[in-house]
Design a protein around this motif. Structure first.
Motif, PDB file in Angstrom:
ATOM      1  N   UNK A 310       0.839  -1.254  -0.092  1.00  0.00           N
ATOM      2  CA  UNK A 310       0.048   0.096  -0.031  1.00  0.00           C
ATOM      3  C   UNK A 310       0.805   1.429   0.072  1.00  0.00           C
ATOM      4  N   UNK A 311       1.864   1.110   0.801  1.00  0.00           N
ATOM      5  CA  UNK A 311       2.793   2.396   0.806  1.00  0.00           C
ATOM      6  C   UNK A 311       3.643   2.532  -0.551  1.00  0.00           C
ATOM      7  N   UNK A 312       4.018   1.301  -1.044  1.00  0.00           N
ATOM      8  CA  UNK A 312       4.664   1.663  -2.335  1.00  0.00           C
ATOM      9  C   UNK A 312       3.863   1.946  -3.575  1.00  0.00           C
ATOM     10  N   UNK A 313       2.452   1.840  -3.418  1.00  0.00           N
ATOM     11  CA  UNK A 313       1.556   2.250  -4.361  1.00  0.00           C
ATOM     12  C   UNK A 313       1.117   3.773  -4.164  1.00  0.00           C
ATOM     13  N   UNK A 314       1.845   4.268  -3.198  1.00  0.00           N
ATOM     14  CA  UNK A 314       1.684   5.745  -2.796  1.00  0.00           C
ATOM     15  C   UNK A 314       0.327   6.186  -2.218  1.00  0.00           C
ATOM     16  N   UNK A 315      -0.320   5.349  -1.618  1.00  0.00           N
ATOM     17  CA  UNK A 315      -1.448   5.379  -0.729  1.00  0.00           C
ATOM     18  C   UNK A 315      -0.915   5.847   0.627  1.00  0.00           C
ATOM     19  N   UNK A 316      -1.887   6.916   1.222  1.00  0.00           N
ATOM     20  CA  UNK A 316      -1.535   7.552   2.502  1.00  0.00           C
ATOM     21  C   UNK A 316      -2.221   6.439   3.595  1.00  0.00           C
ATOM     22  N   UNK A 317      -1.083   5.853   4.248  1.00  0.00           N
ATOM     23  CA  UNK A 317      -1.511   4.727   5.225  1.00  0.00           C
ATOM     24  C   UNK A 317      -1.424   5.002   6.595  1.00  0.00           C
ATOM     25  N   UNK A 318      -2.645   4.639   7.269  1.00  0.00           N
ATOM     26  CA  UNK A 318      -2.475   4.645   8.726  1.00  0.00           C
ATOM     27  C   UNK A 318      -2.244   3.029   9.177  1.00  0.00           C
ATOM     28  N   UNK A 319      -1.007   3.138   9.955  1.00  0.00           N
ATOM     29  CA  UNK A 319      -0.580   1.568  10.372  1.00  0.00           C
ATOM     30  C   UNK A 319      -0.825   1.505  11.966  1.00  0.00           C
ATOM     31  N   UNK A 320      -1.595   0.686  12.366  1.00  0.00           N
ATOM     32  CA  UNK A 320      -1.898   0.344  13.657  1.00  0.00           C
ATOM     33  C   UNK A 320      -1.763  -1.027  14.074  1.00  0.00           C
ATOM     34  N   UNK A 321      -1.801  -1.367  15.237  1.00  0.00           N
ATOM     35  CA  UNK A 321      -2.069  -2.794  15.665  1.00  0.00           C
ATOM     36  C   UNK A 321      -1.230  -3.803  14.944  1.00  0.00           C
ATOM     37  N   UNK A 322      -1.830  -4.788  14.517  1.00  0.00           N
ATOM     38  CA  UNK A 322      -1.143  -6.102  13.833  1.00  0.00           C
ATOM     39  C   UNK A 322       0.087  -5.404  12.763  1.00  0.00           C
ATOM     40  N   UNK A 323      -0.181  -4.186  12.225  1.00  0.00           N
ATOM     41  CA  UNK A 323       0.788  -3.818  11.254  1.00  0.00           C
ATOM     42  C   UNK A 323       2.089  -3.316  11.963  1.00  0.00           C
ATOM     43  N   UNK A 324       1.754  -2.989  13.197  1.00  0.00           N
ATOM     44  CA  UNK A 324       2.789  -2.433  13.852  1.00  0.00           C
ATOM     45  C   UNK A 324       3.638  -3.790  14.568  1.00  0.00           C
ATOM     46  N   UNK A 325       2.985  -4.583  15.173  1.00  0.00           N
ATOM     47  CA  UNK A 325       3.541  -5.690  15.649  1.00  0.00           C
ATOM     48  C   UNK A 325       4.417  -6.590  14.527  1.00  0.00           C
ATOM     49  N   UNK A 326       3.971  -6.344  13.325  1.00  0.00           N
ATOM     50  CA  UNK A 326       4.533  -7.107  12.282  1.00  0.00           C
ATOM     51  C   UNK A 326       5.736  -6.482  12.005  1.00  0.00           C
ATOM     52  N   UNK A 327       5.971  -5.170  12.554  1.00  0.00           N
ATOM     53  CA  UNK A 327       7.237  -4.540  12.354  1.00  0.00           C
ATOM     54  C   UNK A 327       8.272  -4.547  13.551  1.00  0.00           C
ATOM     55  N   UNK A 328       7.801  -5.640  14.348  1.00  0.00           N
ATOM     56  CA  UNK A 328       8.746  -5.678  15.697  1.00  0.00           C
ATOM     57  C   UNK A 328      10.020  -5.832  15.389  1.00  0.00           C
ATOM     58  N   UNK A 329      10.863  -4.752  16.052  1.00  0.00           N
ATOM     59  CA  UNK A 329      12.239  -4.765  15.770  1.00  0.00           C
ATOM     60  C   UNK A 329      12.848  -4.021  14.556  1.00  0.00           C
ATOM     61  N   UNK A 330      11.601  -3.673  13.798  1.00  0.00           N
ATOM     62  CA  UNK A 330      12.176  -3.326  12.349  1.00  0.00           C
ATOM     63  C   UNK A 330      11.292  -2.123  11.822  1.00  0.00           C
ATOM     64  N   UNK A 331      11.824  -0.948  12.317  1.00  0.00           N
ATOM     65  CA  UNK A 331      11.128   0.328  12.097  1.00  0.00           C
ATOM     66  C   UNK A 331      11.006   0.638  10.543  1.00  0.00           C
ATOM     67  N   UNK A 332      11.895   0.071   9.843  1.00  0.00           N
ATOM     68  CA  UNK A 332      12.158   0.614   8.451  1.00  0.00           C
ATOM     69  C   UNK A 332      10.998  -0.099   7.653  1.00  0.00           C
ATOM     70  N   UNK A 333      10.237  -1.176   8.231  1.00  0.00           N
ATOM     71  CA  UNK A 333       9.102  -2.031   7.582  1.00  0.00           C
ATOM     72  C   UNK A 333       8.032  -0.968   7.537  1.00  0.00           C
ATOM     73  N   UNK A 334       7.944   0.066   8.350  1.00  0.00           N
ATOM     74  CA  UNK A 334       6.820   1.155   8.537  1.00  0.00           C
ATOM     75  C   UNK A 334       7.151   2.227   7.883  1.00  0.00           C
ATOM     76  N   UNK A 335       8.411   2.365   7.169  1.00  0.00           N
ATOM     77  CA  UNK A 335       8.694   3.746   6.625  1.00  0.00           C
ATOM     78  C   UNK A 335       7.821   4.389   5.502  1.00  0.00           C
ATOM     79  N   UNK A 336       7.567   5.464   5.520  1.00  0.00           N
ATOM     80  CA  UNK A 336       6.758   5.790   4.407  1.00  0.00           C
ATOM     81  C   UNK A 336       5.159   6.001   4.605  1.00  0.00           C
ATOM     82  N   UNK A 337       4.808   5.400   5.873  1.00  0.00           N
ATOM     83  CA  UNK A 337       3.496   5.426   6.190  1.00  0.00           C
ATOM     84  C   UNK A 337       3.120   6.822   6.505  1.00  0.00           C
ATOM     85  N   UNK A 338       1.906   7.081   6.450  1.00  0.00           N
ATOM     86  CA  UNK A 338       1.443   8.418   6.773  1.00  0.00           C
ATOM     87  C   UNK A 338       1.416   8.635   8.379  1.00  0.00           C
TER      88      UNK A 338
END
Ligand SMILES: NC(=O)C1=CN([C@@H]2O[C@H](COP(=O)(O)OP(=O)(O)OC[C@H]3O[C@@H](n4cnc5c(N)ncnc54)[C@H](O)[C@@H]3O)[C@@H](O)[C@H]2O)[C@@H](O)CC1
Ligand SMILES: Nc1ncnc2c1ncn2[C@@H]1O[C@H](COP(=O)(O)OP(=O)(O)O)[C@@H](O)[C@H]1O
Ligand SMILES: [K+]
Length: 463
Positions: A310-338
Motif C-alpha cells: 500500500x505504501x509503495x502504491x503511494x497510498x496514505x496509510x495509517x498503520x496500527x495494531x497488527x501492522x505495528x506488531x508485524x514490524x517488531x524490531x524493524x522500524x524500516x518496515x513502517x517507513x513511508x506510512x502517513x
C-alpha cells in the motif's frame, strides 16, 4: 522557559520584574484558594527559589504567618539574591521538623533549572510534607520538558506556572503531580514566543482546520478509504470503518480476506462496501487514497507485505495494531506510512522502550520512519518527522477500553481522505476522539465514539 526569560530580558524586561510578577501570581493564586495558615516557603538556590522569596513577602504583607527555609542561599549578585535580601521575616531550618509544623508548603526549590535528580536533603524534606503543597512553576523534581520525575517530586495541590504550559504539565507522571494548574501571564511580550520558536504545543483546534465539504462536493471528492479486515477479529475493521465514515470519508470499502469474512462484514453497516477482490485490485484504483492496515490483522509476514504494498502504491496509510506488531524490531518496515498509532507496548516492540523522555522517543521514531507517530496513552504525543510535537491532554480515562484505538485510526484515515495533512489529521483525530469520549463519559464503549463524532463535529464546524 529559561529561553523565554532570556529572550524577554534581552528584549529589555528586567529579570527582577519577571520574578516579582511570577511571585505575585503565585501569592494571588494561594490567597484565592487557601485561608491564612502557617505557611512554609521551601526556597532553592536559583530563580525558582527567588520566586519563593517574593511569595513569602507578599503573603506576609497580606497578614499570613510565613516562614522561609532555604536549601542553599542564592548566588550573590543574582535576581534571587536581590529578592532574598528583601525578605526580613523569619527563617527556619530546611528540615523535616520545619515541614511538620506547616499548614501549607510553597515548593520553590527547583523549577525549570533542574540539573540532576532531586535527592539527599531536598528529597527527604519534600518527601516529609503532609500539608497541601503549592508548586512554583513545577513540583520540584518534575522535568518540565518530559513530565518525568527525576529522583523525587512532591504531590502538589496547585501548581502556578508562567507564560506557557510546559510539556511536563501535560505529560504523566508530572501532570498527575501538578494538581490544579494555573497559567499566569507575567508580562512576557508575545514576540518572545516567536523568538524561542517552540517545537511543542498543546493540542487544540487552533492547530488545525477541519475539512468541510463544499456546496458542490461529491462522495469521491471527500475521499475513499480502504480498511483491511482480518479473518478473526472483524470487529476491529468495522470500528475503523464506522469512525472513518463519521469523520467525513465519502466512501469506505472493507477488504475481506475470504468469502466467509465477507459475509460477516456484509451483515454490518449497510453504507459500507465489502470487497473480496484482493488488495492488488483495490490498490489499482488511485481514488482509494487512504488505507488503514493493522486493526484485527495478525502480526505476520502477510500483514507486513500488504502494508509495504500500500505504501509503495503511494497510498496514505495509517498503520496500527497488527501492522505495528508485524514490524517488531524493524522500524524500516513502517517507513513511508502517513500515520503510525502505537500504544506504549507497540512502540516498544518496534522502536524500543521510549524511556523517560517520551517526546524525544516519539520524535526519533517519526524522523526514522518519515511518518507521523502518535504515541498513544492518557497523554498522547503526536510527533512529526520534522521534530514538531503536539501533546493531546483532553482524553478522559473512559477511553481505556478495547477498540478505542481502532476508532482513533479510523478518524485519522477519514480526515486524511479529505485532504488533511498527516500531522494535522493525527492531531485533529486525537482531539475529536477525546471530545467525543468526554461527551459519552462513564460507560463508554468503543462503539459509542463514532456516533458521538457527529455532535463534536457539528460543534467544532460551527465555531
Ligand atoms: N529568569 C527569571 O527572572 C524568571 C524565572 N522564573 C523562575 O525561574 C525558574 C528557573 O530558574 P533557574 O534557571 O535559576 O533554575 P532553578 O531555580 O530551577 O534551579 C537552579 C539552581 O538549582 C540547582 N539545582 C538544580 N537541580 C538541582 C538538584 N537536583 N539538586 C541540587 N541542586 C540543583 C542548580 O545548580 C541551580 O543552582 C523557573 O522555574 C521559574 O520559577 C520565573 O520567575 C519567571 C522569571
Ligand atoms: N487512561 C487513559 N486516558 C485517556 N485516554 C486513554 C487512556 N488509556 C487509553 N486511552 C486512549 O484510548 C485509545 C486506546 O488505544 P489502544 O491501546 O490501541 O486500544 P485498542 O487496541 O483496544 O483499540 C488511545 O487513543 C489512547 O490514547
Ligand atoms: K518548584
Amino acid at each position: 522557559m529559561t529561553r523565554a526569560d532570556a529572550a524577554a530580558i534581552a528584549g529589555g524586561i528586567p529579570g527582577l520584574t519577571l520574578m516579582e510578577a511570577a511571585g505575585r501570581a503565585v501569592a494571588r493564586a494561594v490567597m484565592r484558594r487557601f485561608r491564612p495558615v502557617r505557611t512554609l516557603v521551601l526556597a532553592g538556590p536559583g530563580n525558582n527559589g527567588g520566586d519563593g522569596y517574593v511569595v513569602a513577602r507578599l503573603l506576609e504583607q497580606a497578614g499570613w504567618p510565613v516562614v522561609v527555609a532555604a536549601l542553599a542561599p542564592p548566588r550573590p549578585g543574582t535576581d534571587a539574591a536581590a529578592v532574598a535580601a528583601r525578605w526580613r521575616g523569619p527563617m527556619a531550618d530546611f528540615s523535616t521538623a520545619s515541614v511538620a509544623r506547616a499548614g501549607l508548603v510553597i515548593d520553590a526549590v527547583f523549577g525549570a533549572g533542574l540539573s540532576k535528580p532531586v535527592d539527599g536533603l531536598a528529597a527527604e524534606v519534600l518527601g516529609a510534607v503532609t500539608a497541601p503543597v503549592v508548586a512554583v512553576d513545577v513540583p520540584s523534581g518534575v522535568d518540565g520538558a518530559t513530565g518525568a520525575v527525576r529522583g523525587f517530586a512532591p504531590q502538589a495541590a496547585l501548581t502556578v506556572t508562567f507564560f506557557r504550559l510546559k510539556p511536563g504539565h501535560l505529560l504523566y507522571p508530572g501532570r498527575g503531580l501538578c494538581g490544579e494548574v494555573v497559567l499566569a501571564d507575567i508580562g512576557l511580550p508575545a514576540g518572545v514566543l516567536a523568538a524561542i520558536a517552540p517545537r511543542a504545543w498543546r493540542n487544540g483546534p487552533g492547530l488545525w482546520r477541519l475539512p468541510r465539504p463544499g456546496a458542490d462536493s461529491h462522495k469521491y471528492a471527500r475521499g475513499h478509504v480502504a480498511v483491511v479486515a482480518g479473518a478473526g477479529m472483524t470487529g476491529a475493521a468495522r470500528l475503523v470503518a464506522g469512525a472513518a465514515r463519521r469523520a467525513g470519508a465519502g466512501l469506505l470499502t472493507l477488504l475481506a480476506p475470504d468469502a466467509a469474512t465477507a459475509s460477516v462484514l456484509r451483515a454490518g453497516d449497510p453504507g459500507v462496501m465489502v470487497s473480496e477482490a484482493g488488495a492488488e485490485s483495490l490498490l489499482a484504483d488511485a481514488r482509494i487514497g487512504s488505507w488503514v492496515v493493522g486493526p484485527g490483522l495478525p502480526p505476520d509476514a502477510a500483514t507486513r507485505a500488504l502494508l509495504r504494498q500500500a505504501i509503495a502504491a503511494g497510498r496514505r496509510v495509517v498503520a496500527d495494531a497488527g501492522a505495528l506488531r508485524a514490524a517488531t524490531g524493524d522500524p524500516d518496515a513502517l517507513a513511508g506510512a502517513a500515520v503510525l498509532t502505537p500504544h506504549a507496548g507497540e512502540f516498544s516492540a518496534v522502536f524500543g522502550p521510549p524511556g523517560d523522555d517520551r517526546p524525544a522517543a516519539a520524535r526519533a521514531a517519526a524522523a526514522r520512519t518519515g511518518a507521523v507517530v502518535v504515541l498513544k496513552g492518557a497523554d498522547s504525543i503526536i510527533a512529526a518527522p520534522d521534530g514538531r510535537i503536539v501533546i493531546n491532554a483532553n482524553a478522559p480515562p473512559w477511553l481505556a477500553t478495547g477498540g478505542t484505538g481502532d476508532v482513533l485510526a479510523g478518524i485519522a484515515a477519514g480526515l486524511l481522505a479529505q485532504g488533511m495533512a498527516p500531522f494535522e489529521a493525527a492531531c485533529a483525530a486525537c482531539f475529536l476522539h477525546g471530545e467525543a469520549a468526554h461527551r459519552i463519559g462513564p460507560g463508554l464503549v468503543a462503539e459509542d465514539i463514532a456516533d458521538h463524532l457527529k455532535h463534536v463535529l457539528a460543534a467544532r464546524l460551527r465555531s
